[in-house]
Design a protein around this motif. Sequence first.
Motif, short mmCIF file in Angstrom:
data_model
loop_
_atom_site.label_atom_id
_atom_site.label_comp_id
_atom_site.label_asym_id
_atom_site.label_seq_id
_atom_site.Cartn_x
_atom_site.Cartn_y
_atom_site.Cartn_z
N CYS A 73 0.85 -1.19 0.00
CA CYS A 73 0.00 0.00 0.00
C CYS A 73 0.88 1.24 0.00
N GLY A 74 1.61 1.43 -1.06
CA GLY A 74 2.49 2.58 -1.15
C GLY A 74 1.71 3.88 -1.29
N PRO A 75 2.42 5.01 -1.30
CA PRO A 75 1.75 6.30 -1.45
C PRO A 75 1.03 6.41 -2.79
N ASN A 76 -0.06 7.13 -2.79
CA ASN A 76 -0.86 7.37 -4.00
C ASN A 76 -1.49 6.10 -4.57
N ARG A 77 -1.75 5.12 -3.72
CA ARG A 77 -2.41 3.89 -4.14
C ARG A 77 -3.70 3.72 -3.36
N ILE A 78 -4.69 3.19 -4.04
CA ILE A 78 -5.96 2.83 -3.39
C ILE A 78 -6.17 1.35 -3.63
N ILE A 79 -6.33 0.60 -2.56
CA ILE A 79 -6.58 -0.83 -2.64
C ILE A 79 -8.10 -1.03 -2.59
N VAL A 80 -8.64 -1.80 -3.53
CA VAL A 80 -10.09 -2.05 -3.60
C VAL A 80 -10.33 -3.50 -3.18
N LEU A 81 -11.12 -3.67 -2.11
CA LEU A 81 -11.47 -5.00 -1.62
C LEU A 81 -12.96 -5.26 -1.84
N PRO A 82 -13.31 -6.31 -2.58
CA PRO A 82 -14.74 -6.64 -2.73
C PRO A 82 -15.30 -7.14 -1.40
N GLY A 83 -16.54 -6.77 -1.12
CA GLY A 83 -17.19 -7.15 0.13
C GLY A 83 -18.22 -8.25 -0.05
N ALA A 84 -18.86 -8.63 1.05
CA ALA A 84 -19.85 -9.70 1.06
C ALA A 84 -21.07 -9.37 0.21
N LEU A 85 -21.47 -8.11 0.16
CA LEU A 85 -22.63 -7.73 -0.65
C LEU A 85 -22.34 -7.92 -2.13
N LEU A 86 -21.13 -7.61 -2.57
CA LEU A 86 -20.77 -7.83 -3.98
C LEU A 86 -20.77 -9.32 -4.29
N GLU A 87 -20.31 -10.14 -3.36
CA GLU A 87 -20.36 -11.59 -3.54
C GLU A 87 -21.80 -12.07 -3.68
N LEU A 88 -22.68 -11.50 -2.87
CA LEU A 88 -24.09 -11.88 -2.91
C LEU A 88 -24.75 -11.52 -4.24
N ILE A 89 -24.56 -10.29 -4.69
CA ILE A 89 -25.27 -9.88 -5.91
C ILE A 89 -24.66 -10.45 -7.19
N THR A 90 -23.42 -10.99 -7.10
CA THR A 90 -22.83 -11.65 -8.28
C THR A 90 -22.95 -13.16 -8.18
N CYS A 91 -23.74 -13.64 -7.21
CA CYS A 91 -23.95 -15.08 -6.99
C CYS A 91 -22.63 -15.81 -6.83
N GLY A 92 -21.67 -15.18 -6.16
CA GLY A 92 -20.40 -15.81 -5.87
C GLY A 92 -19.36 -15.68 -6.96
N ALA A 93 -19.69 -15.04 -8.08
CA ALA A 93 -18.71 -14.88 -9.15
C ALA A 93 -17.54 -14.02 -8.69
N ILE A 94 -17.80 -13.04 -7.84
CA ILE A 94 -16.76 -12.21 -7.24
C ILE A 94 -16.81 -12.49 -5.74
N LYS A 95 -15.75 -13.03 -5.20
CA LYS A 95 -15.70 -13.39 -3.78
C LYS A 95 -15.31 -12.18 -2.94
N GLY A 96 -15.88 -12.09 -1.75
CA GLY A 96 -15.48 -11.07 -0.79
C GLY A 96 -14.04 -11.34 -0.35
N ALA A 97 -13.24 -10.29 -0.24
CA ALA A 97 -11.83 -10.45 0.12
C ALA A 97 -11.66 -10.59 1.62
N ARG A 98 -11.23 -11.75 2.06
CA ARG A 98 -10.94 -11.97 3.47
C ARG A 98 -9.59 -11.32 3.75
N HIS A 99 -9.55 -10.47 4.76
CA HIS A 99 -8.33 -9.72 5.06
C HIS A 99 -8.22 -9.46 6.55
N ARG A 100 -7.05 -8.98 6.95
CA ARG A 100 -6.78 -8.62 8.34
C ARG A 100 -5.81 -7.45 8.34
N VAL A 101 -5.78 -6.75 9.46
CA VAL A 101 -4.88 -5.59 9.58
C VAL A 101 -4.11 -5.70 10.88
#
Length: 101
Positions: A73-101
């Motif tokens: 996550c360097g400067p001037n970068r935006i990381i996009v993580l798909p969530g559970a709602l996106l997984e739901l409306i795409t019927c699982g075609a796009i999985k929610g990103a499991r992550h930790r900080v």
Amino acid sequence: QDALFEGLRGATPSSRLRLQRIKPEGSLPPRAKSGEYGIGPHVDCGLLTLVCQSGDQGLQVEDGAGGWHQVDCGPNRIIVLPGALLELITCGAIKGARHRV
């Protein structure tokens, strides 16, 4: 296309923006440095999560085999993580990103 989202929205539209500041690893208490995380493994409930970091490394994403990988996550970068709602409306075609900080 509207029919796809018809069952997902309520009578009144709603939106939510949540800002979280997560402390850099060096500022965590000693017990947290031994493998604990500020925010444990999870998938965000929304559609998308946008992550901007100030150069501090801490975000990790899980791969399909259960391994964890540091996200650059360097400067001037935006990381996009798909969530559970996106997984739901795409019927699982796009999985929610499991992550930790």
